[in-house]
Scaffold this motif. Structure first.
Motif, short mmCIF file in Angstrom:
data_model
loop_
_atom_site.label_atom_id
_atom_site.label_comp_id
_atom_site.label_asym_id
_atom_site.label_seq_id
_atom_site.Cartn_x
_atom_site.Cartn_y
_atom_site.Cartn_z
N ARG A 117 0.46 -0.76 0.42
CA ARG A 117 0.21 0.12 0.00
C ARG A 117 0.51 1.25 -0.64
NH1 ARG A 117 -4.58 -1.58 5.05
NH2 ARG A 117 -5.17 -3.00 3.25
N SER A 118 2.16 1.03 -0.06
CA SER A 118 2.68 2.47 0.19
C SER A 118 2.60 2.82 -1.16
CB SER A 118 4.46 1.46 0.70
OG SER A 118 5.30 1.43 -0.64
N GLY A 119 2.43 2.46 -2.09
CA GLY A 119 2.91 3.04 -3.71
C GLY A 119 4.31 3.02 -4.43
N LEU A 120 5.23 1.99 -3.39
CA LEU A 120 6.61 2.17 -3.94
C LEU A 120 6.03 1.03 -5.22
CD1 LEU A 120 8.23 2.24 -0.78
CD2 LEU A 120 8.41 4.18 -2.62
N ARG A 121 7.51 1.01 -5.73
CA ARG A 121 7.95 -0.32 -6.42
C ARG A 121 8.32 -1.47 -6.09
NH1 ARG A 121 11.32 1.46 -10.81
NH2 ARG A 121 11.95 -0.95 -11.49
N TYR A 122 7.88 -2.47 -6.04
CA TYR A 122 8.49 -3.37 -4.80
C TYR A 122 8.09 -5.04 -5.67
CZ TYR A 122 3.21 -5.05 -4.55
OH TYR A 122 2.15 -6.27 -4.10
N ASN A 123 8.87 -5.88 -4.62
CA ASN A 123 8.55 -7.64 -4.69
C ASN A 123 8.69 -8.00 -3.33
OD1 ASN A 123 10.24 -7.19 -7.85
ND2 ASN A 123 8.81 -8.00 -7.49
N ILE A 124 7.56 -9.18 -2.91
CA ILE A 124 7.75 -9.19 -1.48
C ILE A 124 8.58 -10.86 -2.39
CG2 ILE A 124 6.26 -10.44 -0.51
CD1 ILE A 124 4.72 -8.13 -0.83
N ASP A 179 8.00 -6.68 -11.73
CA ASP A 179 7.41 -5.23 -10.81
C ASP A 179 6.11 -5.83 -9.69
OD1 ASP A 179 10.02 -4.11 -10.49
OD2 ASP A 179 9.52 -2.18 -11.50
N ASN A 180 5.82 -5.12 -8.79
CA ASN A 180 5.15 -5.53 -8.09
C ASN A 180 4.11 -6.65 -7.79
OD1 ASN A 180 5.02 -2.40 -7.46
ND2 ASN A 180 4.55 -1.78 -9.57
N GLN A 181 4.79 -7.98 -7.63
CA GLN A 181 4.73 -9.50 -7.79
C GLN A 181 5.31 -9.67 -6.55
OE1 GLN A 181 4.53 -11.43 -11.04
NE2 GLN A 181 5.48 -9.90 -12.48
N ASP A 182 4.59 -11.25 -5.92
CA ASP A 182 4.63 -11.58 -4.61
C ASP A 182 5.57 -13.11 -5.06
OD1 ASP A 182 2.81 -12.91 -3.10
OD2 ASP A 182 1.78 -11.29 -4.83
#
Length: 277
Positions: A117-124, A179-182
């Motif tokens: 929910r941060s709005g950052l590009r991320y991966n988990i 990006d934006n995947q777990d």
């Protein structure tokens, strides 16, 4: 190339990740709880929040994990995620654990949600049980009694090599393809602990075996070793999930992201054989 902050840089995954990122041409800043610093290190105390502002100076991307020994992982990881958002980092990769998303209220899942929910590009990334546990956490029993003592019965686990986790994290930080995947990260085979012990035996020429013990015996041993009670109870709880079959599942995430098959347990045992001699 990017300037990357690596939290947990001295651990099994973090130390490998540092090397892989540097090999890709990135500048790496290693976060440490120590106060005696090397030129590429910054002091960060996740328990108190000390050093966070300085650690993020000039940082483009970051890798986060919670150090072992804590059950309030969201309280330690949350300020890191908030600071990354404040500094508008280009990308954050967060490592939790396979199964962390099974319950929305779980501390690690709360940290994941905060990042999502941060709005950052991320991966988990959620790795399964590490192969390297056999040459670290379970090492004492192997050296003293030639035995892996755990309350897991004949349940199987798709153990993953920490080097594969680092390779995945390095690729995710280097590239925006995913990006934006777990991702749940596992090895390519599922083994019982008895089968894993046999592979270590083959690699070392020593007879290593597995012995099932009760959860209470495991808890007593952890407490006697000085593990904090809440974390000891947490470890026994997740070992119980392993015994129920929660760690047997395999995914193709390592191969999809890195382009190669994950390291097998037999190869791991050969690579680390000196640890058990």
């Amino acid at each position: 190339m990017s300037k990357v902050l690596v939290v947990g840089a001295s651990g099994m995954v973090g130390s490998e990740l540092v090397n892989k990122l540097r090999a890709k041409g990135h500048e790496v800043v290693r976060a440490t709880s120590k106060t005696q610093l090397q030129p590429d290190q910054v002091h960060v105390n996740l328990a108190t929040g000390a050093g966070l502002e300085q650690a993020f100076q000039g940082i483009d991307k970051a890798f986060f994990l919670c150090p072992p020994g804590y059950t309030n992982q969201h309280e330690l990881l949350g300020p890191l995620i908030d600071k990354a958002r404040e500094k508008q980092l280009q990308k954050v990769v967060l490592m939790t654990a396979m199964g962390a998303n099974a319950v929305e209220a779980a501390p690690l899942r709360q940290a994941e949600i905060r990042l999502e929910r941060s709005g950052l590009r991320y991966n988990i990334i959620r790795p399964n049980w590490f192969m390297q546990n056999f040459n670290t956490f379970w090492l004492h029993g192997i050296l003293q009694a030639g035995t892996v003592f755990l309350p897991v019965g004949d349940a199987k686990a798709s153990f993953i090599d920490a080097r594969d986790i680092a390779a995945v994290a390095a690729e995710l930080l280097d590239s925006g393809r995913f990006d934006n995947q777990d991702f749940d990260l596992t090895g390519g085979e599922s083994l019982t602990h008895a089968e894993a012990a046999e592979l270590i035996s083959q690699a070392t020429g020593k007879q290593i075996r597995f012995q099932d013990i009760t959860p209470q015996a495991m808890l007593d041993g952890l407490l006697q070793a000085g593990v904090p009670a809440d974390y000891a109870e947490f470890l026994v709880m997740i070992l119980g999930f392993l015994k129920q079959g929660a760690a047997e599942r395999r995914t193709d995430a390592v191969e999809r992201i890195t382009g190669r098959a994950p390291i097998g347990f037999a190869q791991y045992a050969r690579d680390y054989r000196a640890a058990w001699l």
